[in-house]
Each structure stands twice: as C-alpha cells, then as structure tokens.
Design a protein around this motif. Structure first.
Motif, PDB file in Angstrom:
ATOM      1  N   ALA A  63       0.828  -1.206   0.000  1.00 29.08           N
ATOM      2  CA  ALA A  63       0.000   0.000   0.000  1.00 29.08           C
ATOM      3  C   ALA A  63       0.860   1.254   0.000  1.00 29.08           C
ATOM      4  O   ALA A  63       0.571   2.230  -0.676  1.00 29.08           O
ATOM      5  N   ALA A  64       1.958   1.201   0.769  1.00 33.10           N
ATOM      6  CA  ALA A  64       2.813   2.382   0.860  1.00 33.10           C
ATOM      7  C   ALA A  64       3.483   2.691  -0.475  1.00 33.10           C
ATOM      8  O   ALA A  64       3.651   3.855  -0.840  1.00 33.10           O
ATOM      9  N   THR A  65       3.883   1.666  -1.187  1.00 31.63           N
ATOM     10  CA  THR A  65       4.587   1.910  -2.449  1.00 31.63           C
ATOM     11  C   THR A  65       3.642   2.290  -3.575  1.00 31.63           C
ATOM     12  O   THR A  65       4.000   3.046  -4.470  1.00 31.63           O
ATOM     13  N   THR A  66       2.415   1.756  -3.566  1.00 32.41           N
ATOM     14  CA  THR A  66       1.476   2.090  -4.655  1.00 32.41           C
ATOM     15  C   THR A  66       0.767   3.407  -4.416  1.00 32.41           C
ATOM     16  O   THR A  66       0.154   3.955  -5.332  1.00 32.41           O
ATOM     17  N   HIS A  67       0.830   3.891  -3.208  1.00 33.49           N
ATOM     18  CA  HIS A  67       0.084   5.119  -2.897  1.00 33.49           C
ATOM     19  C   HIS A  67       0.967   6.361  -2.929  1.00 33.49           C
ATOM     20  O   HIS A  67       0.645   7.393  -2.378  1.00 33.49           O
ATOM     21  N   THR A  68       2.122   6.254  -3.566  1.00 32.59           N
ATOM     22  CA  THR A  68       2.984   7.429  -3.691  1.00 32.59           C
ATOM     23  C   THR A  68       2.268   8.508  -4.502  1.00 32.59           C
ATOM     24  O   THR A  68       1.723   8.247  -5.571  1.00 32.59           O
ATOM     25  N   VAL A  69       2.254   9.717  -3.967  1.00 34.07           N
ATOM     26  CA  VAL A  69       1.544  10.820  -4.611  1.00 34.07           C
ATOM     27  C   VAL A  69       2.523  11.631  -5.452  1.00 34.07           C
ATOM     28  O   VAL A  69       3.487  12.200  -4.932  1.00 34.07           O
ATOM     29  N   THR A  70       2.299  11.651  -6.745  1.00 38.09           N
ATOM     30  CA  THR A  70       3.130  12.441  -7.654  1.00 38.09           C
ATOM     31  C   THR A  70       2.239  13.199  -8.629  1.00 38.09           C
ATOM     32  O   THR A  70       1.065  12.878  -8.820  1.00 38.09           O
TER      33      THR A  70
ATOM     34  N   GLN B 128       0.760  15.988  -8.585  1.00 34.90           N
ATOM     35  CA  GLN B 128      -0.418  16.680  -8.065  1.00 34.90           C
ATOM     36  C   GLN B 128      -0.004  18.088  -7.630  1.00 34.90           C
ATOM     37  O   GLN B 128       1.101  18.292  -7.140  1.00 34.90           O
TER      38      GLN B 128
ATOM     39  N   ASN C 229     -10.212  16.074 -10.768  1.00 39.72           N
ATOM     40  CA  ASN C 229      -9.911  16.718  -9.487  1.00 39.72           C
ATOM     41  C   ASN C 229     -10.825  17.911  -9.242  1.00 39.72           C
ATOM     42  O   ASN C 229     -11.203  18.200  -8.104  1.00 39.72           O
TER      43      ASN C 229
END
Length: 552
Positions: free
Chosen positions: A2-9, A11, A410
């Motif tokens: 979850a931590a690796t797939t939820h990286t926010v870029t 934005q 968004n």
C-alpha cells in the motif's frame, strides 16, 4: 504494498498562504490607477489594508472557515424549549468569523470615507474569494445607507452602527450594540421582480411615521440581521399611499422581539452558508423611510449598490476560479510537459484571464464613479451598473465551469473547492433582478434619461481612435441604439454590446497592449468562439497567462 502504490506524484500542492490582493495584477493596478491623485498617506493606508486583507483571504485558516461554514449550513430555531416563539437562525462559528473579519475590515463602511467605495470594492472582491455566502449581509448593510439618508433622523440613528467596524452577533436592541447588520425584504411569492404587485399592508399608527405591517416576504435575505428594509402598501390618503419603504427592527427599543415569524429557510442550490428565509408579518412594528408611495424610489439607492456588489462578487468568483486553474496547470504535467505550457491549455487559461481582468477593471471603474459623485458620474452609473450586472454575472458561470474542467476529475471533487464555486456562480445573476430585469432597466434609462446615454458615450469615447475594432463596435452600437423599434425583444443583445464596448474601452485605455488587443480581437472583432479557449492563435497568449499567475 500500500505504501509503495500510494505514492503521490504529479499533483498540485495546496493553494494557501498567499496574498489574494498582492498577486492580482489587474486589481492592484486598478486601485493604484484610481488613487493616482490621492494623498500619499491615503494611498499607503489603502495599500496596507488591502494587502493585510489579501493575506487573510489567502490563508489556510480562511479556507477552513469557508469550507466549514458551507458544510454546516444555518439552522432555524422557531421556538425555545418552553414553546415560546424565538425565530432565530443559528450559524456555525466559522460563519461568524468570516462575517466579523469582513466588518472589521471596513466592508460595510464606504459612504463618506476617502476613496471609500473604491477601497471597499477592492476589499469586497478580495475577501469574497475566501467565501462568498457571508457577502450577502455585508452587501446589504453597506447598501442600506443611501436609503436611510432619505430620512435624516433615521440616518443619524442607524448609520454610525451600519458603518461600524465592530461585529456583534445576537439579537438585542440596536442602541445596545456597537455595530448592526441590515437585511432586505422586497420579493413576494405572487410578484417576484414586480414589487408593485406586493400585498403586504401597512397600517398607520397615531405616532408620525409608525406603522404595523401584515403580510409575507418570499425571499428575505439574511434573516438574522438587526433590521430590514421592506416594501409594503400604505393605505391611500391625502398624504399619499401606495408602495412604501419601511424599516423593520428585529428587536424593539424596550427589548421585546418584533413580530418576525420565520416560516422556513430556503434550500438553495448554492450560497449554503447564508440563510434566506420566508417570513410573515402580523402586527409587525415598522418605521416609514421616505415618503408614502415612493418606496421604489427610496430603496433604489440600496438596489443600485447591491447590484454593484453582484458585479464585484462575480468578479471575485471569476478570479478565484482562474487562480485555481492556473495553479493546477503550473504543477500538473501531461504528455511530457506542464499543462500551462501546452498550447491549447494556454489558450483556455488566457481566455479565462481576459474575462477575469475585464470584469475586475469594470467593477473598479464603477466604484470610482460612486466616489466621484458628480452629476456626470451618476448619469454614467445609471446605464453602466445594470449593464455590467447583466453581463459580468452572466459570464461567471461558464467561466467557473471552464476553470473546473481545467482540473479534470480533481475539479469535480468537493475537496477542490470548485464545485462550491460553481454552485455559487449563478446567484449574482439572479439576485437583485435577473438578466431580463437588468436589460429592461437599461432600456428604461435609454428612453427616459438622455443624460445617462450621453455620459456613457462620453466614457467609451475616451478610447476612440486607439483600436479600430473598438471604433467599429461603438459605431455598431450607435446604429443599434438609433433604432429602438421592437428593441425589447433584442434587449439582451443590446445590453451585451453596451457592456462589451465599455469593457473594451477601459482595457484599451488602461490595460497592457496584449490584454487590450486580445479583448478587441475576440470580444469586439468577431473572431471569438462560443467556448473559452478560442482566442486567435496569433495573440500573445503566454503574456496573458503570465499576468494571471499568483506568483506575479
């Protein structure tokens, strides 16, 4: 995982912590232009107060207040726990903070202050970007002053509290408060804009100027206010009779509640933070304002001032929508480049920026005319205010919708703030007379007040010879005005041309060449599509977008 797939870029960062006034070049330059001849001390004072208000409006705190006030709309309390009628409206604390900051910043204080209308208009445009709903009581409190001045005794009693920079919530006798708010009640369910169809009755009492009212109001704005200006029918007599303006206090001088039964609050499309109510009068004490039978004439000064606020409120929403769109485009990358660098997106943003600047420049010009107060400027306002109200408020909704689309999905999400802005955007076009009412009001001035047309033509004539497309548009408008046969059916088109010619003349005189050129090429030159983003590609679009950036 979850931590690796939820990286926010890719934005945009939150847009907060900026000076709404200082980063708006069109607004800042307009204020400086209209105060060019002011004393240095006054100019410095206005700059300081607007920058301070701008920083507050762009703060994370103000944004939280705006969101909270709309997520927690006002609630009606008709009775207390014992069954006594109280007719109170409860607001979230965020509403009171927004309203208190507006009053403290002098947004109800324009009449009689040096450059009062200009500085107040700029402040209203700035602070409305934090949250629009609370602007309703601010606007009506400000606008009540000219109506009350028709009665010097009432003005002396109420004006110091109306223009006070102190906000005191809660219902108490006005004499016990340092500052008060005013609302307005004109519309009735059977009449709408046709206020002469009102049926609310006013029965005179023995004391001069005192009456009891019986009737209803279908839309009563800001029902938590301390007093209201309302229209009612006075009985025919040797003294007059007919539609008359009255002042209705919520609390009488002895501390008892006036009869003011709030039947329900309107469930509105937008403007959720603000309360609009249906109210009933039945033995409600009122004080006459102005002469009997001259109610429309008495209250028209209030209507004109609130119509200007509709222009300013729409301009504020347009600027905030533009700011959000440009901010997103600066930080979002697609197809290997930032959105703001993509030619088609740049065209859209440039078109939005052009619309926003034209609205801002026009709103400030109207405010400056109020400050001048000459016969010539009053005549100019007679046509310019309803024309501007018609056009600027009409342009607001499609512009906000286009700005929302710049953010894609968004923008469609509540957290972006754009949906709230979109729901709010039609209001100023409806409030204080919808589009048809404004167009017919302009026609009325054209037919009955030749000095108004002369003042308007002198204003736009100051830019003649500077741009051939503007000159051609003025000539075409004169041709339209020379033939008033069947003009009512084409009134909207005529008023649209009046507003565009006026905006074009102001931009040609005052805006940078690339702004004036783009406006005349698109709005006046005929090369303009139905949607935003259709500016001629030969224009200097990059300069328009750069001018709109908050980093400026």
């Amino acid at each position: 995982m979850a931590a690796t797939t939820h990286t926010v870029t890719n934005q945009a960062p939150p847009l907060a912590g900026y000076d709404v006034y200082g980063t708006d070049r069109a607004l800042r330059e307009g204020v400086e232009r209209h105060l060019a001849d002011a004393e240095p001390e006054l100019l410095g004072e206005v700059r300081e107060e607007l920058h301070e208000l701008g920083r507050a409006a762009g703060s994370a705190q103000a944004l939280r207040w705006g969101a909270s006030a709309n997520e927690n709309p006002p609630e009606l309390r008709t009775h207390d726990r014992y069954g006594n009628r109280i007719d109170e409206v409860e607001f979230h604390p965020a509403w009171h903070r927004l309203l208190g900051h507006a009053v403290g910043a002098g947004l109800t204080d324009a009449w009689g202050r040096p450059a009062g209308h200009l500085r107040r208009a700029a402040g209203f445009l700035v602070w409305s970007q934090a949250e629009a709903g609370h602007g309703c009581p601010v606007s009506m409190t400000h606008a009540a002053v000219p109506a009350l001045r028709t009665d010097p005794e009432l003005a002396a009693q109420w004006e110091p509290r109306l223009t006070s920079h102190v906000y005191e919530q809660g219902l108490r006798p006005a004499a016990q408060k340092a500052g008060v708010l005013f609302g307005m009640g004109m519309t009735e369910k059977q009449g709408g804009s046709d206020v002469r169809a009102n049926t609310t009755e006013a029965k005179p009492l023995d004391a001069a100027g005192e009456y009891l009212l019986r009737g209803h109001k279908w839309f009563c704005s800001a029902p938590m206010s301390d007093a209201f200006l309302v229209l009612a029918q006075a009985p025919s007599s040797s003294a007059g009779g007919g539609l008359t303006c009255f002042l209705v206090p919520r609390v009488l001088p002895d501390g008892t509640r006036n009869v003011f039964a709030i039947q329900r609050l309107k469930d509105k499309l937008g403007n959720r933070s603000n309360a609009s109510a249906e109210v009933e009068f039945d033995g409600t004490w009122a004080r006459r304002v102005g002469e009997e039978g001259r109610g429309v004439r008495t209250i028209i000064g209030m209507v004109a001032a609130t119509r200007l606020d509709c222009v300013l409120g729409a301009a504020a929403q347009m600027r905030q929508a533009l700011t959000q769109a440009v901010h997103h485009a600066e930080h979002r990358s697609v197809f290997g480049a930032r959105l703001i660098e993509q030619p088609l997106m740049r065209n859209v943003l440039a078109d939005l920026a052009l619309e926003s600047e034209a609205a801002t420049v026009l709103g400030l010009r109207l405010a400056a005319a109020y400050d001048a107060g000459t016969e010539q400027e009053r005549a100019f306002l007679r046509i310019a205010v309803p024309a501007a109200k018609y056009w600027v408020t009409k342009r607001c909704t499609p512009m906000v919708a286009e700005a929302l689309e710049c953010l894609g999905g968004n923008g469609y999400v509540e957290e972006s703030g754009l949906p709230r802005l979109l729901r709010e955007s039609p209001l100023n076009s409806i409030w204080e007379g919808s589009g048809n009412v404004q167009a017919l009001d302009v026609l009325r001035a054209l037919r009955r007040e030749p000095m108004a047309l002369n003042a308007f033509l002198q204003e736009v004539g100051r830019a003649r010879g500077a741009d051939h497309r503007l000159d051609s548009a003025i000539k075409g408008l004169l041709t339209e005005l020379a033939d008033l046969e069947g003009v009512e059916a084409r009134a909207r088109r005529v008023v649209e041309r009046i507003a565009l010619v006026l905006q074009g003349s102001l931009l040609v005189r005052w805006a940078p060449p690339e702004v004036a050129d783009a406006f005349c090429a698109s709005r006046l030159g005929g090369d303009w599509g139905a949607a935003f983003g259709t500016l001629p590609h030969t224009l200097h679009l990059g300069a328009l977008v750069e001018r709109a950036r908050i980093a400026g």
